[in-house]
Design a protein around this motif. Structure first.
Motif, PDB file in Angstrom:
ATOM      1  N   PRO A  11     -10.117  62.917  34.126  1.00  9.29           N
ATOM      2  CA  PRO A  11      -8.663  62.688  34.025  1.00  9.29           C
ATOM      3  C   PRO A  11      -8.042  63.324  32.784  1.00  9.29           C
ATOM      4  CG  PRO A  11      -9.789  60.642  34.525  1.00  9.29           C
ATOM      5  CD  PRO A  11     -10.846  61.656  34.233  1.00  9.29           C
ATOM      6  N   VAL A  12      -8.783  63.367  31.691  1.00  7.79           N
ATOM      7  CA  VAL A  12      -8.268  63.997  30.467  1.00  7.79           C
ATOM      8  C   VAL A  12      -8.098  65.492  30.694  1.00  7.79           C
ATOM      9  CG1 VAL A  12      -8.702  64.450  28.025  1.00  7.79           C
ATOM     10  CG2 VAL A  12      -9.336  62.246  29.011  1.00  7.79           C
ATOM     11  N   ARG A  13      -9.085  66.107  31.334  1.00  8.43           N
ATOM     12  CA  ARG A  13      -8.979  67.539  31.623  1.00  8.43           C
ATOM     13  C   ARG A  13      -7.843  67.819  32.598  1.00  8.43           C
ATOM     14  NH1 ARG A  13     -15.359  68.235  31.898  1.00  8.43           N
ATOM     15  NH2 ARG A  13     -15.678  68.534  29.676  1.00  8.43           N
ATOM     16  N   ALA A  14      -7.655  66.951  33.580  1.00  6.55           N
ATOM     17  CA  ALA A  14      -6.542  67.130  34.522  1.00  6.55           C
ATOM     18  C   ALA A  14      -5.203  67.009  33.796  1.00  6.55           C
ATOM     19  CB  ALA A  14      -6.640  66.101  35.642  1.00  6.55           C
ATOM     20  N   TYR A  15      -5.089  66.034  32.893  1.00  9.90           N
ATOM     21  CA  TYR A  15      -3.862  65.881  32.110  1.00  9.90           C
ATOM     22  C   TYR A  15      -3.584  67.141  31.302  1.00  9.90           C
ATOM     23  CZ  TYR A  15      -0.888  64.716  28.214  1.00  9.90           C
ATOM     24  OH  TYR A  15       0.101  64.747  27.266  1.00  9.90           O
ATOM     25  N   ARG A  16      -4.620  67.671  30.638  1.00 17.52           N
ATOM     26  CA  ARG A  16      -4.432  68.863  29.813  1.00 17.52           C
ATOM     27  C   ARG A  16      -4.032  70.070  30.652  1.00 17.52           C
ATOM     28  NH1 ARG A  16      -9.168  69.255  25.418  1.00 17.52           N
ATOM     29  NH2 ARG A  16      -7.555  69.742  23.929  1.00 17.52           N
ATOM     30  N   LEU A  17      -4.514  70.140  31.862  1.00 17.77           N
ATOM     31  CA  LEU A  17      -4.220  71.279  32.723  1.00 17.77           C
ATOM     32  C   LEU A  17      -2.847  71.165  33.377  1.00 17.77           C
ATOM     33  CD1 LEU A  17      -5.403  73.875  34.056  1.00 17.77           C
ATOM     34  CD2 LEU A  17      -6.170  72.397  35.909  1.00 17.77           C
ATOM     35  N   ILE A  18      -2.494  69.963  33.843  1.00 15.95           N
ATOM     36  CA  ILE A  18      -1.284  69.795  34.660  1.00 15.95           C
ATOM     37  C   ILE A  18      -0.083  69.330  33.842  1.00 15.95           C
ATOM     38  CG2 ILE A  18      -0.302  68.526  36.605  1.00 15.95           C
ATOM     39  CD1 ILE A  18      -3.208  68.392  37.712  1.00 15.95           C
ATOM     40  N   PHE A  19      -0.228  68.247  33.082  1.00 14.11           N
ATOM     41  CA  PHE A  19       0.928  67.618  32.443  1.00 14.11           C
ATOM     42  C   PHE A  19       1.186  68.059  31.009  1.00 14.11           C
ATOM     43  CE2 PHE A  19      -0.365  64.444  35.644  1.00 14.11           C
ATOM     44  CZ  PHE A  19       0.759  64.515  36.435  1.00 14.11           C
ATOM     45  N   SER A  20       0.161  68.412  30.284  1.00 17.77           N
ATOM     46  CA  SER A  20       0.322  68.757  28.878  1.00 17.77           C
ATOM     47  C   SER A  20       1.305  69.900  28.632  1.00 17.77           C
ATOM     48  CB  SER A  20      -1.037  69.082  28.257  1.00 17.77           C
ATOM     49  OG  SER A  20      -0.910  69.338  26.891  1.00 17.77           O
ATOM     50  N   PRO A  21       1.327  70.961  29.449  1.00 16.23           N
ATOM     51  CA  PRO A  21       2.333  72.008  29.203  1.00 16.23           C
ATOM     52  C   PRO A  21       3.774  71.512  29.347  1.00 16.23           C
ATOM     53  CG  PRO A  21       0.587  72.844  30.603  1.00 16.23           C
ATOM     54  CD  PRO A  21       0.361  71.368  30.458  1.00 16.23           C
ATOM     55  N   TRP A  22       3.995  70.495  30.171  1.00 10.76           N
ATOM     56  CA  TRP A  22       5.354  69.963  30.337  1.00 10.76           C
ATOM     57  C   TRP A  22       5.750  69.046  29.196  1.00 10.76           C
ATOM     58  CZ3 TRP A  22       5.141  68.265  36.132  1.00 10.76           C
ATOM     59  CH2 TRP A  22       5.122  69.407  36.937  1.00 10.76           C
TER      60      TRP A  22
END
Length: 73
Positions: A11-22
């Motif tokens: 989930p941390v990697r998914a957050y960094r990939l999907i939501f972190s840029p926003w």
């Protein structure tokens, strides 16, 4: 990193990939919460690393602190 820690880190990697840029660079602490979580999982394994990451995310609030907060040894 243990195999269970790899699963917990998904989930941390998914957050960094999907939501972190926003979200942008608005973190109160250095390193960011996601970087802290990954480092905690690497150093301490799945259970203690997840606990440390959850505590850190709990401190990330308007009335919480800010500054440098490294993963304990």
């Amino acid at each position: 990193m243990t195999p269970l820690a790899h699963i917990v880190a998904l989930p941390v990697r998914a957050y960094r990939l999907i939501f972190s840029p926003w979200v942008g660079m608005n973190c109160r602490y250095h390193p960011t919460c996601s970087a802290y979580a990954m480092e905690a999982l690497e150093k301490h394994g799945a259970f203690k690393g997840a606990w440390l990451a959850a505590r850190r995310i709990g401190r990330c609030q308007p009335w919480g602190g800010s500054g440098i907060d490294n993963v304990p040894d």
